[in-house]
Design a protein around this motif. Structure first.
Motif, short mmCIF file in Angstrom:
data_model
loop_
_atom_site.label_atom_id
_atom_site.label_comp_id
_atom_site.label_asym_id
_atom_site.label_seq_id
_atom_site.Cartn_x
_atom_site.Cartn_y
_atom_site.Cartn_z
N GLY A 1 17.66 5.53 38.38
CA GLY A 1 18.47 4.60 37.59
C GLY A 1 19.91 4.48 38.05
O GLY A 1 20.69 3.75 37.44
N GLY A 2 20.30 5.21 39.10
CA GLY A 2 21.64 5.07 39.64
C GLY A 2 22.62 6.14 39.21
O GLY A 2 23.82 6.03 39.49
N LYS A 3 22.15 7.19 38.55
CA LYS A 3 23.08 8.21 38.03
C LYS A 3 23.81 8.95 39.16
O LYS A 3 25.03 9.11 39.12
N THR A 4 23.05 9.40 40.16
CA THR A 4 23.68 10.10 41.28
C THR A 4 24.58 9.15 42.07
O THR A 4 25.67 9.54 42.52
N THR A 5 24.14 7.92 42.22
CA THR A 5 24.97 6.93 42.91
C THR A 5 26.31 6.75 42.20
O THR A 5 27.36 6.66 42.84
N LEU A 6 26.29 6.74 40.87
CA LEU A 6 27.53 6.59 40.11
C LEU A 6 28.49 7.73 40.39
O LEU A 6 29.70 7.52 40.57
N LEU A 7 27.99 8.97 40.44
CA LEU A 7 28.85 10.10 40.76
C LEU A 7 29.46 9.96 42.15
O LEU A 7 30.65 10.25 42.36
N LYS A 8 28.67 9.50 43.10
CA LYS A 8 29.17 9.36 44.47
C LYS A 8 30.17 8.22 44.60
O LYS A 8 31.06 8.26 45.46
N VAL A 9 30.06 7.22 43.73
CA VAL A 9 31.06 6.17 43.69
C VAL A 9 32.39 6.74 43.20
O VAL A 9 33.47 6.44 43.74
N ILE A 10 32.33 7.57 42.15
CA ILE A 10 33.56 8.20 41.63
C ILE A 10 34.19 9.10 42.69
O ILE A 10 35.42 9.19 42.79
N LEU A 11 33.37 9.76 43.50
CA LEU A 11 33.86 10.63 44.56
C LEU A 11 34.40 9.85 45.75
O LEU A 11 35.05 10.43 46.64
#
Length: 251
Positions: A42-52
């Motif tokens: 659902g994009g949860k890990t992607t969201l964290l990597k965007v913040i990083l």
């Protein structure tokens, strides 16, 4: 009123024509404890990597402490999903924790001795001091996770991002990890990804329901309708044990 530390506005991330995130707008405040839930993929890990700042958005903007995330990455602690370690690889738990000090090779070598000393107190705080001489590959899942959290804390982060920090560990270890995170939350913002709705609800302050799109962001009491939209199927909430919690604390 707490200050915002992370702002996402209209963030879309696409891979080869496939959208991992669609028009996501999200704000994380100082001393917030945000739980991000949603289905696998659902994009949860992607969201964290965007913040990083590890994944640039295709559309939209990201600010961390008012700057582009790649400029403030050193102020963020990150605990990825638990990785498998070769049981025979010669690295001890204490050495993994001290790897958090490597940032000072870039941002001021004079702070390195203090960081090495701080790693000892962090290991004691996380209850892993006795594990410092053990090989990482021979630790249990819960022990590895506490080591990885300790490594992130050594950097003295102002935001802590965690990706499924209690996956594949028993309920006792889960409770220990979340209790430690609750204490840390008194001085820093925490953003935690999990699929376990019931467990995180006992500790988090706010919740975000993500499945490519953000279906909800706010107080942790979530309606069945929101869960239905997020998971795209009926979701039954079941509690086991005493005391038990399902979203709201209750007797």
């Amino acid at each position: 009123m707490e200050k915002p530390v992370v702002r996402l506005k209209g963030v879309t991330v696409e891979y080869d024509g496939h959208s991992a995130l669609k028009d996501v707008s999200l704000t994380i405040y100082e001393r917030d404890f945000l739980g991000i839930i949603g289905p696998n993929g659902g994009g949860k890990t992607t969201l964290l990597k965007v913040i990083l700042g590890l994944i640039p958005p295709t559309h939209g903007t990201v600010e961390v402490f008012g700057k582009k995330p790649e400029k403030t990455r050193h102020r963020i602690g990150y605990v990825p999903q638990a990785a498998d370690f070769d049981a025979d690889f010669p690295i001890q738990a204490g050495d993994v924790v001290k790897m958090g000090c490597l940032k000072y090779l870039k941002f001021g070598r004079e702070h390195l001795p203090d960081c090495m000393k701080r790693s000892e107190s962090v290991m004691q705080q996380m209850g892993i001091w006795d594990l410092r001489g053990r090989m990482m590959g021979r630790l249990s899942g819960g022990e590895k996770q506490r080591v990885l959290i300790a490594r992130a804390l050594v950097t003295e982060p102002e935001i802590l991002l965690l990706d499924e920090p209690t996956a594949s560990v028993d309920s006792r270890v889960q409770s220990t990890v979340y209790e430690v995170l609750s204490q840390l939350n008194q001085s820093l913002a925490i953003c935690l990804v999990s699929h376990d709705i019931g467990v995180i609800s006992a500790y988090i302050k706010t919740v975000a329901c993500l499945n490519q799109q953000l279906f909800y962001h706010g107080e942790k009491e979530i309606s069945e309708e929101v869960l239905m939209q997020t998971y795209r199927c009926p979701v039954d909430l079941i509690a086991h044990g005493v005391p038990h919690r399902v979203l709201k604390r209750h007797g």
